[in-house]
Write an enzyme that holds these catalytic residues in place. Structure first.
Site, short mmCIF file in Angstrom:
data_model
loop_
_atom_site.label_atom_id
_atom_site.label_comp_id
_atom_site.label_asym_id
_atom_site.label_seq_id
_atom_site.Cartn_x
_atom_site.Cartn_y
_atom_site.Cartn_z
N GLY A 73 0.82 -1.21 0.00
CA GLY A 73 0.00 0.00 0.00
C GLY A 73 0.85 1.26 0.00
O GLY A 73 1.93 1.30 0.57
N GLU A 95 5.34 -5.51 6.03
CA GLU A 95 5.67 -6.89 6.39
C GLU A 95 5.77 -7.80 5.17
O GLU A 95 6.66 -8.65 5.08
CB GLU A 95 4.60 -7.41 7.36
CG GLU A 95 4.84 -8.82 7.86
CD GLU A 95 3.69 -9.30 8.72
OE1 GLU A 95 3.83 -10.38 9.33
OE2 GLU A 95 2.64 -8.63 8.76
N ASP A 152 0.09 1.07 9.75
CA ASP A 152 -0.37 0.29 10.90
C ASP A 152 0.64 0.27 12.04
O ASP A 152 0.28 -0.09 13.17
CB ASP A 152 -0.68 -1.15 10.49
CG ASP A 152 -1.96 -1.27 9.67
OD1 ASP A 152 -2.63 -0.24 9.47
OD2 ASP A 152 -2.27 -2.39 9.23
N MET A 181 -7.93 1.94 9.67
CA MET A 181 -7.19 0.73 9.37
C MET A 181 -6.53 0.16 10.62
O MET A 181 -6.40 0.84 11.64
CB MET A 181 -6.17 0.99 8.27
CG MET A 181 -6.80 1.22 6.91
SD MET A 181 -5.58 1.45 5.60
CE MET A 181 -6.67 1.58 4.17
#
Length: 381
Positions: free
Chosen positions: A13, A130, A155, A197
């Site tokens: 993203g 990740e 995040d 999110m």
């Protein structure tokens, strides 16, 4: 002087701060200090569209395949740190799990190695979360690819680092968008449920809720009881409050319940697309309390826009440090923040559990909100 060619890609993203990192990778690479220290000039090549670009590259054309490669100069990147997103494109491609037209998957990691050789790359800087950095780690482990990572995800859940690019900008966006929802809720005596999110980690919900003075914050790390949530909403009505503002992470769930997914499809990294808990909660609250309730899912808006000053600064730190790690031949590592200092961590830490909110330290289970009695021991970043 022998020139070293280094590739840079962004994967997963988008978020604010990526362009700052790209700029400072280029500026760091052409720095006279780096040239003096290591005795080599460095040329930075953008690998467009993330892992997709290096896979789809025509090895016969090599550097002439302008669809997927471009040499980056200081003139080209001098202004891009002002913009959000990524100037070199991105994708959610996994070289270890490339799906064919028939739905079968195949391992194309050797294609990455072949195409890096076709481009004459002696090093690679991967900027991502990740999944992207997980691929980088596997390429280094399986094929000896000389790769260094830069952590990126709003995040803030990447193990091995206290900060990742994009988080601060996303929190700023969340605050602005929540303030918009607040004016509507306050004017019309509504209950607002704002979904942000956060698949496994509630850092965005916590930070966004705190800076917006949300009345309730729901996070994945602490499953909630609907009965208690309704009690707290009703308590505000008894106080004659005009509105209630609830911030909920997309991965939050009711105790003994399941996370809410938009679709049952699983992507190439094994994830389902979460989203919808806000609407479900708004419907339940309205049904039980008869209060006028609405839900807003912030979605991609929280990732967009220009970077905050903090993310521009971190992009500077991360970019120049990634070049330094590459020149030191600390392959298989990523730039990291530990104890508030810039350092490095092995990409192998990505095999550890993701970073999550310390519920005992930071969260009030009874009030469903951030603790308000003390912040001793909290991690600031």
């Amino acid at each position: 002087m022998n020139k070293m060619r280094v590739g840079v890609l962004t994967g997963g993203g988008d978020c604010a701060g990526l362009n700052a990192a790209i700029k400072w990778i280029v500026y760091g690479a052409i720095s006279s200090d780096v040239e003096t220290r290591y005795g080599r000039q460095i040329e930075v090549v953008a690998l467009k569209e993330g892992w997709e670009g290096i896979l789809m590259l025509d090895p016969q054309k090599g550097m002439a395949d302008e669809r997927y490669v471009q040499v980056l100069t200081d003139y080209m990147v001098r202004k891009i740190d002002r913009d959000g997103g990524t100037a070199i494109g991105t994708s959610r491609t996994n070289p270890y799990n490339v799906r064919g037209p028939d739905g079968t998957s195949r391992d194309e990691s050797k294609t990455v190695v072949r195409n890096m050789e076709a481009l004459g790359l002696e090093g690679l800087i991967a900027i991502g979360g990740e999944d992207t950095l997980g691929v980088a780690n596997k390429l280094h482990r399986d094929h000896g690819v000389p790769v260094v990572g830069i952590p990126k995800t709003i995040d803030l859940d990447i193990p091995g680092t206290e900060y990742s690019l994009g988080f601060d900008s996303a929190v700023n966006n969340i605050k602005i968008l929540i303030d918009h929802a607040r004016t509507v809720a306050g004017s019309h005596r509504k209950t607002a449920v704002v979904e942000v999110m956060g698949r496994h980690s509630g850092f965005l919900a916590m930070a966004g809720g705190m800076v917006s003075s949300a009345h309730l914050i729901l996070i994945p790390e602490c499953p909630f009881e609907l009965e208690r949530l309704v009690e707290l909403v009703n308590a505000r009505r008894q106080l004659k409050s005009r509105y209630t503002l609830i911030v909920v992470a997309e991965g939050a769930k009711e105790r003994e319940g399941q996370v809410v997914a938009r679709t049952s499809e699983i992507d190439v990294f094994g994830h389902v697309h979460l989203g919808g808990i806000g609407e479900i909660l708004a419907d339940e609250i309205k049904k039980i309390t008869h209060l006028d309730t609405f839900a807003e899912k912030l979605g991609y808006l929280q990732r967009g826009g220009a970077p905050s000053a903090f993310d521009v600064k971190m992009g500077h730190f991360f970019g120049i440090t990634a070049v330094d790690l590459l020149m030191r031949k600390q392959y298989g590592s990523m730039v990291s923040v530990q104890g508030g200092r810039i350092t490095s961590a092995p990409l192998e830490v990505l095999g550890n559990p993701v970073r999550v909110v310390d519920v005992d330290l930071m969260y009030d289970r009874n009030k469903l909100n951030a603790r308000r009695d003390t912040a001793l021991g909290w991690t600031v970043l």
